[in-house]
Design a protein around this motif. Structure first.
Motif, mmCIF file in Angstrom:
data_model
loop_
_atom_site.group_PDB
_atom_site.id
_atom_site.type_symbol
_atom_site.label_atom_id
_atom_site.label_comp_id
_atom_site.label_asym_id
_atom_site.label_seq_id
_atom_site.Cartn_x
_atom_site.Cartn_y
_atom_site.Cartn_z
ATOM 1 N N PHE A 38 23.376 20.478 63.425
ATOM 2 C CA PHE A 38 23.845 19.465 62.484
ATOM 3 C C PHE A 38 24.647 20.082 61.335
ATOM 4 O O PHE A 38 25.444 19.406 60.696
ATOM 5 C CB PHE A 38 22.657 18.639 61.980
ATOM 6 C CG PHE A 38 22.219 18.901 60.570
ATOM 7 C CD1 PHE A 38 22.733 18.153 59.521
ATOM 8 C CD2 PHE A 38 21.308 19.899 60.284
ATOM 9 C CE1 PHE A 38 22.328 18.385 58.215
ATOM 10 C CE2 PHE A 38 20.899 20.139 58.992
ATOM 11 C CZ PHE A 38 21.411 19.389 57.945
ATOM 12 N N LYS A 39 24.461 21.391 61.109
ATOM 13 C CA LYS A 39 25.227 22.048 60.053
ATOM 14 C C LYS A 39 26.741 21.885 60.256
ATOM 15 O O LYS A 39 27.494 21.916 59.294
ATOM 16 C CB LYS A 39 24.881 23.535 59.980
ATOM 17 C CG LYS A 39 23.405 23.851 59.748
ATOM 18 C CD LYS A 39 22.949 23.443 58.354
ATOM 19 C CE LYS A 39 21.592 24.023 57.975
ATOM 20 N NZ LYS A 39 20.452 23.488 58.766
ATOM 21 N N PRO B 134 14.094 15.676 59.281
ATOM 22 C CA PRO B 134 13.385 16.956 59.358
ATOM 23 C C PRO B 134 13.927 17.864 58.260
ATOM 24 O O PRO B 134 15.104 18.206 58.265
ATOM 25 C CB PRO B 134 13.745 17.489 60.749
ATOM 26 C CG PRO B 134 15.036 16.837 61.108
ATOM 27 C CD PRO B 134 15.078 15.514 60.366
ATOM 28 N N THR B 135 13.077 18.233 57.321
ATOM 29 C CA THR B 135 13.574 18.759 56.054
ATOM 30 C C THR B 135 13.234 20.224 55.827
ATOM 31 O O THR B 135 12.127 20.671 56.110
ATOM 32 C CB THR B 135 13.022 17.895 54.907
ATOM 33 O OG1 THR B 135 13.495 16.559 55.079
ATOM 34 C CG2 THR B 135 13.493 18.398 53.562
ATOM 35 N N GLY B 136 14.224 20.949 55.311
ATOM 36 C CA GLY B 136 14.048 22.350 54.939
ATOM 37 C C GLY B 136 14.478 22.552 53.503
ATOM 38 O O GLY B 136 13.685 22.548 52.578
ATOM 39 N N ASN B 137 15.782 22.686 53.312
ATOM 40 C CA ASN B 137 16.334 22.941 51.988
ATOM 41 C C ASN B 137 16.593 21.653 51.196
ATOM 42 O O ASN B 137 17.116 21.690 50.101
ATOM 43 C CB ASN B 137 17.625 23.743 52.135
ATOM 44 C CG ASN B 137 17.702 24.859 51.116
ATOM 45 O OD1 ASN B 137 16.813 25.036 50.281
ATOM 46 N ND2 ASN B 137 18.781 25.610 51.162
ATOM 47 N N PHE B 138 16.264 20.508 51.784
ATOM 48 C CA PHE B 138 16.336 19.191 51.148
ATOM 49 C C PHE B 138 17.765 18.657 51.019
ATOM 50 O O PHE B 138 18.011 17.673 50.324
ATOM 51 C CB PHE B 138 15.667 19.212 49.754
ATOM 52 C CG PHE B 138 14.954 17.921 49.408
ATOM 53 C CD1 PHE B 138 13.685 17.663 49.912
ATOM 54 C CD2 PHE B 138 15.542 16.973 48.590
ATOM 55 C CE1 PHE B 138 13.023 16.480 49.602
ATOM 56 C CE2 PHE B 138 14.890 15.775 48.279
ATOM 57 C CZ PHE B 138 13.622 15.540 48.786
ATOM 58 N N GLY B 139 18.743 19.276 51.696
ATOM 59 C CA GLY B 139 20.111 18.803 51.596
ATOM 60 C C GLY B 139 20.332 17.502 52.361
ATOM 61 O O GLY B 139 20.917 16.539 51.850
ATOM 62 N N ASN B 140 19.837 17.496 53.594
ATOM 63 C CA ASN B 140 20.070 16.360 54.476
ATOM 64 C C ASN B 140 19.415 15.089 53.926
ATOM 65 O O ASN B 140 20.046 14.025 53.840
ATOM 66 C CB ASN B 140 19.514 16.728 55.855
ATOM 67 C CG ASN B 140 20.063 15.876 56.976
ATOM 68 O OD1 ASN B 140 20.867 14.962 56.752
ATOM 69 N ND2 ASN B 140 19.632 16.153 58.187
ATOM 70 N N ASP C 9 20.702 28.259 61.834
ATOM 71 C CA ASP C 9 21.797 27.360 62.194
ATOM 72 C C ASP C 9 22.990 27.421 61.247
ATOM 73 O O ASP C 9 24.139 27.369 61.679
ATOM 74 C CB ASP C 9 21.290 25.925 62.270
ATOM 75 C CG ASP C 9 20.476 25.680 63.518
ATOM 76 O OD1 ASP C 9 20.448 26.578 64.374
ATOM 77 O OD2 ASP C 9 19.877 24.606 63.639
ATOM 78 N N SER D 275 14.386 26.368 61.295
ATOM 79 C CA SER D 275 15.306 25.958 60.233
ATOM 80 C C SER D 275 14.590 25.160 59.143
ATOM 81 O O SER D 275 15.189 24.816 58.129
ATOM 82 C CB SER D 275 16.456 25.134 60.804
ATOM 83 O OG SER D 275 17.229 25.943 61.654
ATOM 84 N N HIS E 8 12.902 20.530 65.872
ATOM 85 C CA HIS E 8 13.079 19.970 64.523
ATOM 86 C C HIS E 8 13.059 18.447 64.582
ATOM 87 O O HIS E 8 12.390 17.782 63.789
ATOM 88 C CB HIS E 8 14.399 20.444 63.899
ATOM 89 C CG HIS E 8 14.521 21.929 63.837
ATOM 90 N ND1 HIS E 8 14.836 22.686 64.939
ATOM 91 C CD2 HIS E 8 14.362 22.806 62.812
ATOM 92 C CE1 HIS E 8 14.866 23.967 64.593
ATOM 93 N NE2 HIS E 8 14.580 24.063 63.309
ATOM 94 N N THR F 56 18.711 17.025 64.400
ATOM 95 C CA THR F 56 19.466 18.089 63.751
ATOM 96 C C THR F 56 19.876 19.245 64.651
ATOM 97 O O THR F 56 20.584 20.135 64.207
ATOM 98 C CB THR F 56 18.671 18.639 62.551
ATOM 99 O OG1 THR F 56 17.352 18.934 62.964
ATOM 100 C CG2 THR F 56 18.642 17.622 61.420
HETATM 101 C C1 LIG Z 1 19.196 23.138 58.364
HETATM 102 C C2 LIG Z 1 18.358 22.436 59.344
HETATM 103 C C3 LIG Z 1 17.338 21.561 58.940
HETATM 104 C C4 LIG Z 1 16.984 21.340 57.484
HETATM 105 O O1 LIG Z 1 17.980 20.651 56.789
HETATM 106 P P1 LIG Z 1 17.993 20.697 55.185
HETATM 107 O O2 LIG Z 1 19.242 20.006 54.811
HETATM 108 O O3 LIG Z 1 18.018 22.158 54.813
HETATM 109 O O4 LIG Z 1 16.767 20.037 54.713
HETATM 110 C C5 LIG Z 1 16.633 20.886 59.924
HETATM 111 N N1 LIG Z 1 16.882 21.092 61.228
HETATM 112 C C6 LIG Z 1 17.832 21.939 61.652
HETATM 113 C C7 LIG Z 1 18.038 22.141 63.102
HETATM 114 C C8 LIG Z 1 18.607 22.634 60.725
HETATM 115 O O5 LIG Z 1 19.549 23.474 61.157
#
Ligand SMILES: *Cc1c(COP(=O)(O)O)cnc(C)c1O
Length: 516
Positions: free
Chosen positions: A115-116, A274-280, A153, A330, A409, A431
């Protein structure tokens, strides 16, 4: 043109900057993050009308709405090339509906199957054009190096987005041993004359902290400017130029669902991310602010559930929290940078509060928001976390029920949506293509526990071979071409470095020297 300028979350930027400058800077002076002074709005009708346009023009409309300081024709042409035929569908982000209330927003049809790409096919083009505009205005006289910390990613998507872009080079750091075979090969085989890739001893937070410290090192910045004529910038999701393209797909998805008769115009939906850095998920929040009929935002975490605990208690605490590797790497993150922007917005834009909390986080590894802010959080967000085993059994359950393969994810998000949803239709952000994480998809389909070894013959396969096997067994959609060919490409990058600021800075200098 009424310009929408950018302020920062910690109140250190005295003179608000235009979009082009915010994109070029990445991080604001003083360590805060840029946010637009005004968040514009659209009526429901305007949102629904977007469905009549091709995706690139939907994106251009949203950029116009934010009054980016670029000529309209330039924005149109950059968008046309960002969302062109490097995507495997002209819908760009198609929606697969599993049933009438469960909709999967597929954000992985771009060149690296993650998704990046949604943001990183867009940002480099706007970055390059912004630099050119600033040069034309006499406000810029140097080149750039993009420094990226990645949990997997982002790295590949950034490399692909910036490769051979004029006046920009790019270096990517990923945690050594912390990414999948496919992710590793995608980065280590990257083509282009202006790219570099390093494995860093440590985890993603080590990479990210190292990158942040390098960005904040004034002496190093001066040295790069004097000796190389280069300034550092970021393509991480702290860059506003990464966030704005993500806002687009949530608005676009809503319009598309109405156009396809999946929901009635005005019907509220929940969005699960699905959240990591909270951008999405932050992008989904901005889409809601703009006027998209979104009710709740469901924040899905894996075992690294710092965000789930925060959303449920109002305390963000990493003081005694182990960092765990999961099948959804991720999302293996303890410090979610973009939460800072979200809190800035939820406090009614209070830079003093943000500065104090970020100081607490640095010094005490925890912060607690006040009652009013916590009430704001609870009014829009719900969160839950999913363990490794549950993640894998969700992949199997969804495949058995719908014949549709989720990556780990997306599986975390699907499960969290099941746990938290009410009667609203749910849009689940998907994602990654499953083939980026074939080993755990194989485990899921064959009821092998998350950390158990694969059968010997399967373990001996490369990521590509394993994907073909899974595709054969499931009859699931073909593996994207960019992933299928990885075994045939030469590995170009093998360097492993320590994650200290000093080591990163040395590596950056050596790379820039090698480009001369
Ligand atoms: C980056 C990523 C996330 C997290 O997205 P954020 O915007 O960082 O919260 C989730 N799933 C996948 C596959 C990613 O590459």
């Amino acid at each position: 043109m009424a310009e929408n300028l950018y302020i920062d979350t910690r109140g250190n930027v005295t003179q608000p900057v235009p979009f082009t400058q915010a994109v070029i800077d990445g991080l604001a002076q003083g360590g805060g993050l840029y946010v637009p002074q005004n968040v514009p709005t659209l009526s429901l009708e305007q949102i629904c009308d977007l469905a009549k346009l091709p995706y690139a023009q939907r994106a251009a409309s949203i950029y116009r709405l934010f009054d980016v300081d670029m000529p309209a024709e330039l924005v149109e042409s950059l968008m046309a090339s960002a969302y062109g035929d490097q995507w495997d569908t002209d819908q760009i982000a198609p929606i697969t509906s599993l049933d009438e209330n469960t909709h999967i927003l597929e954000l992985w049809h771009g060149p690296t199957s993650a998704f990046k790409d949604m943001a990183l096919q867009c940002l480099p083009r706007f970055f390059s054009a912004s630099a050119q505009l600033l040069r034309d205005r006499g406000q810029l006289d140097h080149e750039f190096m993009i420094l990226v910390a990645t949990s997997g990613d982002t790295g590949k998507a950034a490399l692909e987005g910036f490769k051979d872009v004029e006046g920009v080079s790019i270096g990517v750091m990923y945690p050594d041993g912390g990414v999948s075979d496919i992710q590793y090969k995608q980065m280590a085989t990257q083509k282009g004359g202006n790219v570099q890739v390093w494995a860093v001893r440590g985890n993603f937070d080590d990479c990210q902290t190292g990158a942040k410290n390098t960005f904040n090192d004034q002496a190093f910045a001066q040295k790069l400017a004097d000796q190389q004529g280069v300034a550092l910038s970021s393509a991480n999701s702290i860059n506003w130029g990464r966030l704005l393209p993500q806002v687009v797909y949530y608005i676009s998805a809503y319009a598309q669902m109405v156009a396809d008769g999946k929901i009635e115009a005005g019907r509220k939906i929940d969005v699960c991310v699905p959240t990591g850095n909270f951008g999405n998920i932050l992008a989904a929040w901005y889409a809601k602010q703009i006027g998209t009929p979104i009710d709740m935002l469901l924040c899905a975490s894996n075992t690294n559930r710092v965000l789930t605990d925060f959303i449920n208690t109002g305390t963000y605490d990493i003081s005694d929290r182990p960092f765990v590797l999961t099948p959804s790497p991720s999302m293996d993150i303890l410090v979610s940078s973009n939460l800072e922007r979200q809190l800035f917005e939820l406090t009614g834009r209070n830079p003093q509060a943000i500065s104090a909390w970020m100081k607490d986080l640095r010094e005490q590894k925890r912060f607690q928001v006040d009652k009013e802010t916590f009430a704001q959080v609870r009014s829009t967000f719900r969160s839950d976390s999913v363990g490794d085993q549950e993640c894998l059994s969700t992949i199997k359950q969804v495949f058995d029920q719908y014949g549709y393969l989720l990556d780990p994810h997306t599986a975390v998000a699907y499960k969290v949506a099941q746990n938290l949803r009410d009667e609203n239709p749910v849009l689940i952000a998907s994602t990654a293509h499953w083939a980026k994480f074939g080993n755990n998809v194989y485990r899921a389909l064959h009821n092998i526990a998350a950390k158990d070894p694969l059968p010997e013959q399967v373990a001996a396969l490369s990521g590509c071979q394993l994907n073909s096997l899974i595709a054969q067994e499931t009859g699931a959609s073909a593996v994207p071409a960019g992933l299928a060919e990885l075994d045939d490409l030469d590995v170009r990058f093998t360097q492993v470095i320590d994650g200290t600021t000093e080591c990163i800075e040395d590596a950056v200098c050596a790379f820039l020297q090698s480009l001369k």
